[in-house]
Enzyme design. Sequence first.
Site, PDB file in Angstrom:
ATOM      1  N   SER A   1       0.114  -1.621  -0.164  1.00 41.41           N
ATOM      2  CA  SER A   1       0.003  -0.085   0.116  1.00 41.41           C
ATOM      3  C   SER A   1       0.698   1.200  -0.202  1.00 41.41           C
ATOM      4  O   SER A   1       1.991   1.007   0.787  1.00 41.41           O
ATOM      5  CB  SER A   1      -0.666   0.015   1.131  1.00 41.41           C
ATOM      6  OG  SER A   1      -1.679   1.222   1.875  1.00 41.41           O
TER       7      SER A   1
ATOM      8  N   ARG B   1     -22.897  -5.389 -44.060  1.00 42.82           N
ATOM      9  CA  ARG B   1     -22.206  -5.178 -42.911  1.00 42.82           C
ATOM     10  C   ARG B   1     -22.639  -4.058 -42.611  1.00 42.82           C
ATOM     11  O   ARG B   1     -23.022  -2.858 -42.797  1.00 42.82           O
ATOM     12  CB  ARG B   1     -20.745  -4.646 -44.051  1.00 42.82           C
ATOM     13  CG  ARG B   1     -19.803  -3.888 -42.511  1.00 42.82           C
ATOM     14  CD  ARG B   1     -18.325  -4.217 -43.840  1.00 42.82           C
ATOM     15  NE  ARG B   1     -17.645  -5.163 -45.252  1.00 42.82           N
ATOM     16  CZ  ARG B   1     -18.133  -5.503 -45.596  1.00 42.82           C
ATOM     17  NH1 ARG B   1     -18.414  -4.378 -46.223  1.00 42.82           N
ATOM     18  NH2 ARG B   1     -17.759  -6.431 -46.184  1.00 42.82           N
TER      19      ARG B   1
END
Lengths: 390, 390, 390, 390
Positions: A276, A315
């Site tokens: 930490s 498409r």
Amino acid sequence: MAGSLAARTLERASFAAAFEAPAYLRSMLAFESAFANAEAAEGVIPAESARAIGEACSRLGLDVESLVAEGKRSASLAVPFVKRLTAAVSAISPAAAKHVHFGATSQDVLDTAMALCLKPCLEEADRALEAAVRALAARAREHRATPMLGRTLMQPALPITAGLKIARWALALAADRERIAEAQSTGLAVQLGGPVGALEALGDRGPAVRHRVALALGLADAPSWHVHRNPWIDLLGRVAQAVLTAGKIARDVSLLSQPEVGEMLEAPARDGVGASSSMPHKHNPVACAHGLAAALRMPGLLATLHACGLAEHERALGGWQAELALVPEIAGALGTSLDFLDTIAGGLVVDAARMRSNLEAHGGTAPGEAAGASSAAADELLARLAGYLP
Amino acid sequence: MAGSLAARTLERASFAAAFEAPAYLRSMLAFESAFANAEAAEGVIPAESARAIGEACSRLGLDVESLVAEGKRSASLAVPFVKRLTAAVSAISPAAAKHVHFGATSQDVLDTAMALCLKPCLEEADRALEAAVRALAARAREHRATPMLGRTLMQPALPITAGLKIARWALALAADRERIAEAQSTGLAVQLGGPVGALEALGDRGPAVRHRVALALGLADAPSWHVHRNPWIDLLGRVAQAVLTAGKIARDVSLLSQPEVGEMLEAPARDGVGASSSMPHKHNPVACAHGLAAALRMPGLLATLHACGLAEHERALGGWQAELALVPEIAGALGTSLDFLDTIAGGLVVDAARMRSNLEAHGGTAPGEAAGASSAAADELLARLAGYLP
Amino acid sequence: MAGSLAARTLERASFAAAFEAPAYLRSMLAFESAFANAEAAEGVIPAESARAIGEACSRLGLDVESLVAEGKRSASLAVPFVKRLTAAVSAISPAAAKHVHFGATSQDVLDTAMALCLKPCLEEADRALEAAVRALAARAREHRATPMLGRTLMQPALPITAGLKIARWALALAADRERIAEAQSTGLAVQLGGPVGALEALGDRGPAVRHRVALALGLADAPSWHVHRNPWIDLLGRVAQAVLTAGKIARDVSLLSQPEVGEMLEAPARDGVGASSSMPHKHNPVACAHGLAAALRMPGLLATLHACGLAEHERALGGWQAELALVPEIAGALGTSLDFLDTIAGGLVVDAARMRSNLEAHGGTAPGEAAGASSAAADELLARLAGYLP
Amino acid sequence: MAGSLAARTLERASFAAAFEAPAYLRSMLAFESAFANAEAAEGVIPAESARAIGEACSRLGLDVESLVAEGKRSASLAVPFVKRLTAAVSAISPAAAKHVHFGATSQDVLDTAMALCLKPCLEEADRALEAAVRALAARAREHRATPMLGRTLMQPALPITAGLKIARWALALAADRERIAEAQSTGLAVQLGGPVGALEALGDRGPAVRHRVALALGLADAPSWHVHRNPWIDLLGRVAQAVLTAGKIARDVSLLSQPEVGEMLEAPARDGVGASSSMPHKHNPVACAHGLAAALRMPGLLATLHACGLAEHERALGGWQAELALVPEIAGALGTSLDFLDTIAGGLVVDAARMRSNLEAHGGTAPGEAAGASSAAADELLARLAGYLP
């Protein structure tokens, strides 16, 4: 979102590299080269042209930034890519230039390149999953009779054994691995359809060319899947399932590694891992953070994959383009999950003593013989994992 | 997923850059510097330390790759970042080193940096939305009485006017713009809480320090939001709404620009825009592709944002880390949408003649006077857009 | 999915009833009646017609099954509904029949009815949230200095106080409550636009009629929002935020009520609550299960809401119809969350002794004074909650 | 959300009924009866007890409202259900009462009942998909050489044939059908694990009992999948794929049925179908609305399914309970899709003349021979559909 820094501590390096510019462009070039060869072999274009194209592909240097800038104008990298390749071929053989990308369309090269980039990720995932299953199966056998609390709805329930719990994890991962492998045979396919998917410029040689390209690239052969993408979606959905299993294991491990519980750790404490910036005493379950982060991202990615699939005509407008950005993220989440699995495969800590003391403290009303049934249940699963055990 | 190439043709360059390593690290340094200054001003650390920290921040060079590699071990860039910054400060003033990041936690610097990176994107979005609304409002006024078919459930319904349709777009964007602006006053806040959100190392100076940092960085002041992130989520949710509006407009424009309909184009045809790698005659609505792609991605991103918010205790395991990867993507989708809006603001083509002929062909049973009501309806909206009209 | 049994143990009865056939049909009738009155007041239809319509609305009996069966043929309940209402009016006054629903469209009655059904849910939510905030604020004040472990990344971090933790919950809920209330003034609006949103049949009386209908029904007045639904989406997004906060609280409470931690319970143990079909000793945190279930469902619901908003032209095909099915589920998730909040408001158990002993056991390296800073931080939040404290 | 009226016009009646109270309770009773029989056959409980339980199951009347009200207290219908069943058995044979549900847990009966309710839906889906594929394959063959415009990015591209387009739809549906069928053999499994999944009360007879129950109920046999649900998720994911394909077809049909295009209709115009409450001339593509609505809902449902799977320990808190509400909605979306497919299977209108005239008007630059390649491509697909063709 290319290049966001904050995402990078969640990345598995090999998976990130698999979709970055060098790898993706290499895959695009591999497609064009294999395609030219296949067309030449089927007599669609001259062999000389294929040679020139192959040569250009092998040494083409592409400036990514200008490619992207130009690609934005067509929402497709393929347009400027083909232009540059054509120019390079033309410098070698002007006659060959008109055979570059002949009969193919943007989607062919972009989808195939995506499949080619995904392929080594899936191969690496297969190995990582196998290793994780082997490691977990061994731990499961070791602890097949180690009693621990079973917990349901976040409360102590009845005793199980650590081996049963771990065997379930292992078996779930093994099944995910099998399901992914199975789907590759249809889902990891060459894309080759030409402008509207009919390979119209190739006359009756279309399927034969496609088959050759697939073989050359190590992909499955399948009719054009421009707008019917379910085999691909199915494959990616199984990837999502593996990410989910890893996330579930991460959730369990993180719950068990709460010090008030203390029954497992993702790995022995190591200096600098899980540190930490403000609390030096902490050893955060950072691999679990990876496993959970991937699993939290995946449902949204999967939803987007399905949403993008609702394609228009031959498409899609928007959906397919969005999917191209999405697939690397799906693979990325898998990579993040594998980092977690690597950690627990390498170092999962099982504290049988704490398991016993928690069981005594919180499992009061449980029948004593339950752990026996649980080790039998573990054995049922271990039998299914036999192939992973030494 | 950092650096995936395929995503890049959907990116707005400024938005991508806003979260890349240089910008994000600059924001992290800006936080640490402003924080040290604020602590010095409140007497928490000596002024000399703040000066040394500020100096180190102004010239610290950071190697991104090693930062990321180390950051992976804690699932946080902040851990190696603070280490490097501390070393740099120590070289200037050993005594100041212990005041680096004093009282803060990883999440403070990472969340604040994310807010700082998002800020210029929102400012740019505000300007782009304003420009789009201005342009569309002007087109709406111009065409307030231009009759066209209204279409419901994808079928001709009754006449409206082009002005009404465009005014609706404009008003929706204007409202999105206002909602985003409004949410910034609470959602774009400094994060400063220290390890568990109580700023415990700062004694009673915590809120005063936080207020100074907020002012210095141009962010809102708010109590630590480590695990209660709704003001931030609310802001990003409004961003999602703007993306949705742009997507809806893109859907309409793309439908109207089908040549069989032919009533609008996103922009006049330009060479090389919307080109195809296989069909030279095409002019694809590429801006619409951007607008739709962004809108298709956003629901999944928003779902993930909410999913990640289900945090454990005083800092989430997995959820927060995943969110750090997500926010740049949410901003990225906004950027993609703005590219679309820029295009239609600059060049939307309205073909009143085709509108009229389609109306005659397909709106047969419609009452003739409807377009009149529709222009009145357009006027109602235009009155609300008065501030955007010259 | 109407009528699935398995969902029902997650339902809040009043919220379920709010969208069932009687309530929804009553709202549809309320719309038609208010609309006819408003049209009469503005001279669009004769007062006699409005009276006949009002009378028919007040006594019309509708057979739900046949309505649904017929409604399926148009994907809209409104078509058979208007037919039946018209027949009923005709029986009272043949001349009035042609004034039923005059100038409106299906979406007007269906959207407005949805808003009318949601309204009492939001009112009930407002009261329940207020009660929860009051209760939690009181508990926070009571425990402002009760030390407990702060936990980050699922590991002990530094001490906080129980009051700080609870005050954060309360403040987050209070902010959610405010954000919902704020959004109602634009998001809970009448829908009235006619076939293409221009109220074309009402001539220049459209806005005036709409305003009257809004007033009569207690909804906001706004131009037709058929296909630009962001104020509505914004409101529902804020609902989602409240569900998320409740879920986060539920996650915390469920973690704290693990017996190995034992620091909180959602409520004192009660006979038959949280029981198991197989383990009589269990007291499952069943309210937490509700809070978490709602929070797990919500991201997907919110994503769908946004996906449905990508509407075509002047009325969506598919998206809007799906949204009609969705909104009751969003409200339902809120109701489930409120059930959780009711429970913890009524009975949250805080075990200060366990908090202290866990802190001693697992918070070893923490500075002793941290709890002091934490109680000051709690005070900062309590000051913002002053209006909720006695 | 049980009973919301607005959702009902999207429902397929048989699918809705499949999860309503009568069906779900019948499934729960079927489980308990089969379970008791299996336990008796394996000597776990006396045969007399199994007979008494079977008798009670066959005639037990359950009051739904009180069951739900009580079930809310444990977030599980199973608790009050088992209580009532036990009382009924006790009335027949007091000695048998203690053998009711002996060794099972709530999740066993609820999950198995869910699988039993889903089963006929999947069987019906299989038949409906087969019929749709047959019908579409026949239309594809009929129109294998009917030229039409291929369209990409919402713009005319090159010619294809209607047969190719329809064959793609058919093949995609056929593949979805196969994938669903394939997944049922592992995904539609009995759930039987007892409190913590080890069937601890059944000693070494656990697997044998489970096998018998599976056989009796027509489900697959598999070890308890309480918290590792991927075979089930995989099955439901394939359902989602079928919904997506149907949605894609609906999108295409709705685009083609714009009158400006006019190339297909979902069905011949029929009185009262697709009617509007305000525009009598309209024939809305209401089946397409169903297909699209289902496809728009599904991504969020699928995301939730994955999110709920991130289970804690041996039974999830919140996630599993939410899933119980979710599965009927997933099935419901499938049902909605099937309604669409039924319509196009029965009546898809193909207008070859309009196709030709649009092709002439908008496909100017296309090579004339393309339609030939396209019919060959159609043939390639038709060959794969041979089993569906007469």
